[in-house]
Scaffold this motif. Structure first.
Motif, PDB file in Angstrom:
ATOM      1  N   GLU A  65       2.507 -35.002 -42.771  1.00  0.00           N
ATOM      2  CA  GLU A  65       1.699 -35.577 -43.849  1.00  0.00           C
ATOM      3  C   GLU A  65       0.211 -35.330 -43.616  1.00  0.00           C
ATOM      4  N   LYS A  66      -0.252 -35.578 -42.394  1.00  0.00           N
ATOM      5  CA  LYS A  66      -1.672 -35.363 -42.085  1.00  0.00           C
ATOM      6  C   LYS A  66      -2.043 -33.888 -42.185  1.00  0.00           C
ATOM      7  N   SER A  67      -1.197 -33.024 -41.629  1.00  0.00           N
ATOM      8  CA  SER A  67      -1.525 -31.596 -41.658  1.00  0.00           C
ATOM      9  C   SER A  67      -1.509 -31.058 -43.081  1.00  0.00           C
ATOM     10  N   SER A  68      -0.630 -31.581 -43.929  1.00  0.00           N
ATOM     11  CA  SER A  68      -0.605 -31.158 -45.333  1.00  0.00           C
ATOM     12  C   SER A  68      -1.890 -31.546 -46.046  1.00  0.00           C
ATOM     13  N   LYS A  69      -2.353 -32.754 -45.788  1.00  0.00           N
ATOM     14  CA  LYS A  69      -3.576 -33.219 -46.444  1.00  0.00           C
ATOM     15  C   LYS A  69      -4.797 -32.434 -45.953  1.00  0.00           C
ATOM     16  N   ILE A  70      -4.861 -32.186 -44.651  1.00  0.00           N
ATOM     17  CA  ILE A  70      -5.960 -31.388 -44.098  1.00  0.00           C
ATOM     18  C   ILE A  70      -5.936 -29.986 -44.683  1.00  0.00           C
ATOM     19  N   SER A  71      -4.750 -29.395 -44.767  1.00  0.00           N
ATOM     20  CA  SER A  71      -4.608 -28.049 -45.335  1.00  0.00           C
ATOM     21  C   SER A  71      -5.056 -28.019 -46.786  1.00  0.00           C
ATOM     22  N   TYR A  72      -4.716 -29.057 -47.532  1.00  0.00           N
ATOM     23  CA  TYR A  72      -5.114 -29.145 -48.933  1.00  0.00           C
ATOM     24  C   TYR A  72      -6.632 -29.120 -49.069  1.00  0.00           C
ATOM     25  N   PHE A  73      -7.314 -29.956 -48.278  1.00  0.00           N
ATOM     26  CA  PHE A  73      -8.771 -30.016 -48.381  1.00  0.00           C
ATOM     27  C   PHE A  73      -9.434 -28.740 -47.869  1.00  0.00           C
ATOM     28  N   LEU A  74      -8.864 -28.113 -46.848  1.00  0.00           N
ATOM     29  CA  LEU A  74      -9.399 -26.828 -46.382  1.00  0.00           C
ATOM     30  C   LEU A  74      -9.237 -25.750 -47.451  1.00  0.00           C
ATOM     31  N   LEU A  75      -8.096 -25.745 -48.117  1.00  0.00           N
ATOM     32  CA  LEU A  75      -7.879 -24.779 -49.186  1.00  0.00           C
ATOM     33  C   LEU A  75      -8.871 -24.989 -50.324  1.00  0.00           C
ATOM     34  N   LEU A  76      -9.127 -26.250 -50.667  1.00  0.00           N
ATOM     35  CA  LEU A  76     -10.145 -26.534 -51.683  1.00  0.00           C
ATOM     36  C   LEU A  76     -11.523 -26.043 -51.245  1.00  0.00           C
ATOM     37  N   LEU A  77     -11.854 -26.248 -49.967  1.00  0.00           N
ATOM     38  CA  LEU A  77     -13.131 -25.773 -49.446  1.00  0.00           C
ATOM     39  C   LEU A  77     -13.223 -24.253 -49.543  1.00  0.00           C
ATOM     40  N   PHE A  78     -12.148 -23.556 -49.170  1.00  0.00           N
ATOM     41  CA  PHE A  78     -12.151 -22.087 -49.243  1.00  0.00           C
ATOM     42  C   PHE A  78     -12.295 -21.611 -50.685  1.00  0.00           C
ATOM     43  N   LEU A  79     -11.610 -22.282 -51.613  1.00  0.00           N
ATOM     44  CA  LEU A  79     -11.744 -21.917 -53.030  1.00  0.00           C
ATOM     45  C   LEU A  79     -13.169 -22.155 -53.528  1.00  0.00           C
ATOM     46  N   PHE A  80     -13.753 -23.281 -53.137  1.00  0.00           N
ATOM     47  CA  PHE A  80     -15.133 -23.574 -53.537  1.00  0.00           C
ATOM     48  C   PHE A  80     -16.084 -22.517 -52.981  1.00  0.00           C
ATOM     49  N   LEU A  81     -15.912 -22.147 -51.709  1.00  0.00           N
ATOM     50  CA  LEU A  81     -16.769 -21.125 -51.108  1.00  0.00           C
ATOM     51  C   LEU A  81     -16.584 -19.773 -51.794  1.00  0.00           C
ATOM     52  N   ALA A  82     -15.348 -19.454 -52.187  1.00  0.00           N
ATOM     53  CA  ALA A  82     -15.107 -18.198 -52.898  1.00  0.00           C
ATOM     54  C   ALA A  82     -15.826 -18.186 -54.246  1.00  0.00           C
ATOM     55  N   VAL A  83     -15.764 -19.301 -54.972  1.00  0.00           N
ATOM     56  CA  VAL A  83     -16.471 -19.397 -56.259  1.00  0.00           C
ATOM     57  C   VAL A  83     -17.976 -19.292 -56.041  1.00  0.00           C
ATOM     58  N   LEU A  84     -18.475 -19.964 -55.011  1.00  0.00           N
ATOM     59  CA  LEU A  84     -19.904 -19.941 -54.708  1.00  0.00           C
ATOM     60  C   LEU A  84     -20.380 -18.539 -54.325  1.00  0.00           C
ATOM     61  N   VAL A  85     -19.647 -17.871 -53.462  1.00  0.00           N
ATOM     62  CA  VAL A  85     -20.023 -16.521 -53.029  1.00  0.00           C
ATOM     63  C   VAL A  85     -19.967 -15.549 -54.207  1.00  0.00           C
ATOM     64  N   GLU A  86     -18.939 -15.680 -55.041  1.00  0.00           N
ATOM     65  CA  GLU A  86     -18.837 -14.820 -56.230  1.00  0.00           C
ATOM     66  C   GLU A  86     -20.039 -15.023 -57.140  1.00  0.00           C
ATOM     67  N   ASP A  87     -20.458 -16.276 -57.312  1.00  0.00           N
ATOM     68  CA  ASP A  87     -21.616 -16.570 -58.152  1.00  0.00           C
ATOM     69  C   ASP A  87     -22.890 -15.988 -57.543  1.00  0.00           C
ATOM     70  N   ILE A  88     -23.035 -16.095 -56.241  1.00  0.00           N
ATOM     71  CA  ILE A  88     -24.228 -15.558 -55.577  1.00  0.00           C
ATOM     72  C   ILE A  88     -24.261 -14.035 -55.649  1.00  0.00           C
ATOM     73  N   LEU A  89     -23.126 -13.395 -55.415  1.00  0.00           N
ATOM     74  CA  LEU A  89     -23.089 -11.927 -55.377  1.00  0.00           C
ATOM     75  C   LEU A  89     -23.199 -11.289 -56.758  1.00  0.00           C
ATOM     76  N   THR A  90     -22.485 -11.843 -57.734  1.00  0.00           N
ATOM     77  CA  THR A  90     -22.448 -11.196 -59.042  1.00  0.00           C
ATOM     78  C   THR A  90     -23.273 -11.912 -60.099  1.00  0.00           C
ATOM     79  N   GLY A  91     -23.640 -13.160 -59.849  1.00  0.00           N
ATOM     80  CA  GLY A  91     -24.380 -13.916 -60.848  1.00  0.00           C
ATOM     81  C   GLY A  91     -23.485 -14.511 -61.914  1.00  0.00           C
TER      82      GLY A  91
END
Length: 121
Positions: A65-91
């Motif tokens: 249960e704990k590892s699933s929740k941690i994985s969920y939040f890490l995945l959200l962080l990675f998705l947020f960083l991907a959106v942020l990097v895409e915005d920075i690189l391409t505008g």
């Protein structure tokens, strides 16, 4: 993990690594398939190591249960960083990626709400 499975894992890992090194040397692009191969290999290997650790069923459930929740939040962080990097690189923001991020942000609270409602009834 028994000896045969370990030998199979090491062989597959060495073959995949060799193929990636070959692609780098020849100047070919390393693509989605190579990343997918290593991810799948680790996805199959890590649980076999984890199941060897002696724990009670209650401890295993809590750890899962704990590892699933941690994985969920890490995945959200990675998705947020991907959106942020895409915005920075391409505008521009990738609409599909932003939509998946938004869906991911709603998933856990919605599932928790539905499970709470199910157990309350």
């Amino acid at each position: 993990m028994n000896k045969t499975n370990f030998i199979i894992f090491i062989t597959a890992f060495l073959l995949g690594t060799s193929y990636m090194i070959f692609k780098i040397i020849t100047g070919e692009k390393i693509g989605f398939n190579e990343f997918l191969f290593f991810s799948m290999l680790l996805m199959l290997y890590l649980p076999t190591i984890t199941t060897k650790i002696e724990r009670s069923e209650e401890e295993k459930r809590k750890i899962a249960e704990k590892s699933s929740k941690i994985s969920y939040f890490l995945l959200l962080l990675f998705l947020f960083l991907a959106v942020l990097v895409e915005d920075i690189l391409t505008g521009e923001i990738n609409t599909l990626l932003a939509g998946v991020l938004a869906l991911g942000m709603v998933t856990l609270p919605l599932v928790e709400f539905l499970m709470m409602k199910k157990y309350r009834s």
